[in-house]
Design a protein around this motif. Structure first.
Motif, PDB file in Angstrom:
ATOM      1  N   MET A   1       0.623  -1.245   0.015  1.00 36.30           N
ATOM      2  CA  MET A   1      -0.041   0.031   0.164  1.00 36.30           C
ATOM      3  C   MET A   1       0.793   1.340   0.210  1.00 36.30           C
ATOM      4  O   MET A   1       1.672   1.282   0.772  1.00 36.30           O
ATOM      5  N   LEU A   2       0.512   2.179  -0.743  1.00 38.89           N
ATOM      6  CA  LEU A   2       1.288   3.336  -0.907  1.00 38.89           C
ATOM      7  C   LEU A   2       0.636   4.540  -0.204  1.00 38.89           C
ATOM      8  O   LEU A   2      -0.551   4.953  -0.400  1.00 38.89           O
ATOM      9  N   VAL A   3       1.226   5.253   0.798  1.00 39.10           N
ATOM     10  CA  VAL A   3       0.829   6.089   1.650  1.00 39.10           C
ATOM     11  C   VAL A   3       1.613   7.458   1.647  1.00 39.10           C
ATOM     12  O   VAL A   3       2.988   7.380   1.738  1.00 39.10           O
ATOM     13  N   TYR A   4       1.241   8.525   1.240  1.00 40.78           N
ATOM     14  CA  TYR A   4       1.507   9.819   1.386  1.00 40.78           C
ATOM     15  C   TYR A   4       1.462  10.518   2.627  1.00 40.78           C
ATOM     16  O   TYR A   4       0.311  10.861   2.859  1.00 40.78           O
ATOM     17  N   HIS A   5       2.672  10.658   3.659  1.00 38.29           N
ATOM     18  CA  HIS A   5       2.236  11.323   4.767  1.00 38.29           C
ATOM     19  C   HIS A   5       2.795  12.866   4.492  1.00 38.29           C
ATOM     20  O   HIS A   5       3.792  13.199   4.150  1.00 38.29           O
ATOM     21  N   LEU A   6       1.643  13.687   4.785  1.00 36.52           N
ATOM     22  CA  LEU A   6       2.006  15.199   5.016  1.00 36.52           C
ATOM     23  C   LEU A   6       1.773  15.665   5.962  1.00 36.52           C
ATOM     24  O   LEU A   6       1.089  15.541   6.849  1.00 36.52           O
ATOM     25  N   PRO A   7       2.866  16.621   6.479  1.00 32.81           N
ATOM     26  CA  PRO A   7       2.590  17.150   7.798  1.00 32.81           C
ATOM     27  C   PRO A   7       1.571  18.340   7.896  1.00 32.81           C
ATOM     28  O   PRO A   7       0.970  18.928   6.995  1.00 32.81           O
ATOM     29  N   GLY A   8       0.766  18.037   9.193  1.00 34.64           N
ATOM     30  CA  GLY A   8      -0.283  18.908   9.526  1.00 34.64           C
ATOM     31  C   GLY A   8      -1.365  18.136   9.783  1.00 34.64           C
ATOM     32  O   GLY A   8      -1.397  16.953   9.783  1.00 34.64           O
ATOM     33  N   THR A   9      -2.773  18.889   9.791  1.00 35.33           N
ATOM     34  CA  THR A   9      -4.007  18.074  10.105  1.00 35.33           C
ATOM     35  C   THR A   9      -5.007  18.375   9.006  1.00 35.33           C
ATOM     36  O   THR A   9      -4.764  19.333   8.335  1.00 35.33           O
ATOM     37  N   LEU A  10      -6.116  17.697   9.196  1.00 35.92           N
ATOM     38  CA  LEU A  10      -7.128  17.738   8.097  1.00 35.92           C
ATOM     39  C   LEU A  10      -7.686  19.594   8.108  1.00 35.92           C
ATOM     40  O   LEU A  10      -8.182  19.786   7.241  1.00 35.92           O
ATOM     41  N   ASP A  11      -7.616  19.852   9.565  1.00 36.15           N
ATOM     42  CA  ASP A  11      -8.208  21.371   9.458  1.00 36.15           C
ATOM     43  C   ASP A  11      -7.108  22.238   9.248  1.00 36.15           C
ATOM     44  O   ASP A  11      -7.548  23.305   8.470  1.00 36.15           O
ATOM     45  N   THR A  12      -5.743  21.998   9.600  1.00 34.44           N
ATOM     46  CA  THR A  12      -4.925  23.115   9.424  1.00 34.44           C
ATOM     47  C   THR A  12      -4.584  23.321   7.800  1.00 34.44           C
ATOM     48  O   THR A  12      -4.074  24.290   7.109  1.00 34.44           O
ATOM     49  N   ARG A  13      -4.791  22.120   7.154  1.00 37.31           N
ATOM     50  CA  ARG A  13      -4.546  21.978   5.446  1.00 37.31           C
ATOM     51  C   ARG A  13      -5.817  21.881   4.748  1.00 37.31           C
ATOM     52  O   ARG A  13      -5.626  21.125   3.567  1.00 37.31           O
ATOM     53  N   GLU A  14      -6.722  22.160   5.396  1.00 32.35           N
ATOM     54  CA  GLU A  14      -7.855  21.946   4.562  1.00 32.35           C
ATOM     55  C   GLU A  14      -8.087  22.488   3.132  1.00 32.35           C
ATOM     56  O   GLU A  14      -8.534  21.633   2.256  1.00 32.35           O
ATOM     57  N   ALA A  15      -7.374  23.613   2.700  1.00 26.50           N
ATOM     58  CA  ALA A  15      -7.226  24.233   1.603  1.00 26.50           C
ATOM     59  C   ALA A  15      -6.479  23.332   0.608  1.00 26.50           C
ATOM     60  O   ALA A  15      -6.595  23.402  -0.764  1.00 26.50           O
ATOM     61  N   ASP A  16      -5.579  22.425   1.224  1.00 28.77           N
ATOM     62  CA  ASP A  16      -4.800  21.857   0.429  1.00 28.77           C
ATOM     63  C   ASP A  16      -5.536  20.247   0.025  1.00 28.77           C
ATOM     64  O   ASP A  16      -5.092  19.562  -0.923  1.00 28.77           O
ATOM     65  N   LEU A  17      -6.281  19.887   0.608  1.00 29.25           N
ATOM     66  CA  LEU A  17      -6.758  18.477   0.594  1.00 29.25           C
ATOM     67  C   LEU A  17      -7.522  18.062  -0.848  1.00 29.25           C
ATOM     68  O   LEU A  17      -7.307  17.117  -1.570  1.00 29.25           O
TER      69      LEU A  17
END
Length: 279
Positions: A1-17
């Motif tokens: 399984m390929l997983v991309y780990h991105l620093p931050g939370t779903l709230d703080t990076r909502e604009a990037d989701l």
């Protein structure tokens, strides 16, 4: 399984989701301050989300694991639960059933819980005209959890607004699941500053309570509109605020003459309550 780990939370990076979804992510989750994005194959990611790390991980039934570890969230008189845990709500608590992952705001983030706790403490059934129940405005409603919580707690009417049209049918569905009549809660696409947000009461154009789970920068931008949407002295409940950004919210409320400002901290997050200025 390929997983991309991105620093931050779903709230703080909502604009990037949305960028992750557009790149082909098959699922997103947050763990310990890191967003995990699941992909079937490597993808080229745009600059705003290029600060993460690709990892190959053993296959696992993540959905089953998620369901196994999820617990009810008690927030004042309300307990927020997924459908399969409704039977675990303690006697005397109001169950608020939300399907995790349908939209932002499942109750398992500190900001949502803080806001529901604050609404629970307002005694909404006794607010409003002649104590007939508060009229509540939920700005940035997402899954509708705050507007629905307000209705369950005795609000006469709640309006949830969001600029994301995808969230609106989800919020409406959540209201139906929780048995809230259509006449007591409504969800619409929109934002503040585009004229009064009205509701089914002739001659009434202000709210008794405003709650907003947004970034500090948006609270700063919308503080004047908050004041315009509520009656003088009405309670204001703001969350989604990182403690490092509290000065921005304090300054915005002072600028618009809000009074009685109080802060509640939970880790890196804060809730701010205040009273609307006199006109």
């Amino acid at each position: 399984m390929l997983v991309y780990h991105l620093p931050g939370t779903l709230d703080t990076r909502e604009a990037d989701l949305d960028l992750l979804w557009e790149a082909g992510a098959t699922g997103l989750e947050e763990r310990a301050g890191t967003i995990r994005a699941y992909f079937a194959a490597p993808a080229e990611l745009p600059g705003p989300v290029a600060d993460g790390e690709w990892r190959e991980e053993a296959d696992q039934d993540w959905q089953a694991e998620f369901r196994r570890t999820l617990r009810p969230v008690r927030a004042g008189r309300v307990t927020i639960v997924p459908p399969w845990l409704r039977g675990e709500v303690e006697p005397g608590q109001l169950p608020l059933v939300i399907e995790p992952g349908m939209a932002f705001g499942t109750g398992h983030h500190e900001t949502t819980r803080l806001a529901v706790e604050a609404l629970s403490g307002l005694k909404l059934a006794g607010l409003g005209p002649n104590g007939t129940g508060a009229r509540v405005l939920d700005v940035g409603t997402g899954s509708g959890v705050l507007a629905i919580a307000a209705a369950l707690l005795g609000a006469r009417f709640a309006l949830g607004v969001d600029i994301d049209p995808i969230t609106i049918p989800i919020a409406r569905e959540n209201a139906v699941v929780n048995g809230v009549p259509a006449g007591r809660v409504r969800f619409e696409e929109g934002t503040l500053g585009e004229g009064p947000l009205t509701f089914p009461e002739e001659g009434v154009d202000t709210y008794d309570v405003l709650v907003a789970n947004l970034y500090a920068e948006l609270h700063d931008l919308l503080a004047g509109a908050y004041a315009a949407e509520v009656r003088p002295g009405a309670p204001l409940v703001l969350t989604g605020i990182l403690t490092a950004r509290l000065p921005l919210v304090r300054d915005a409320l002072a600028r618009e003459d809000f009074t009685g400002v109080r802060e509640t901290l939970d880790g890196e997050w804060a809730l701010v309550t205040a009273r609307a200025p006199a006109r």
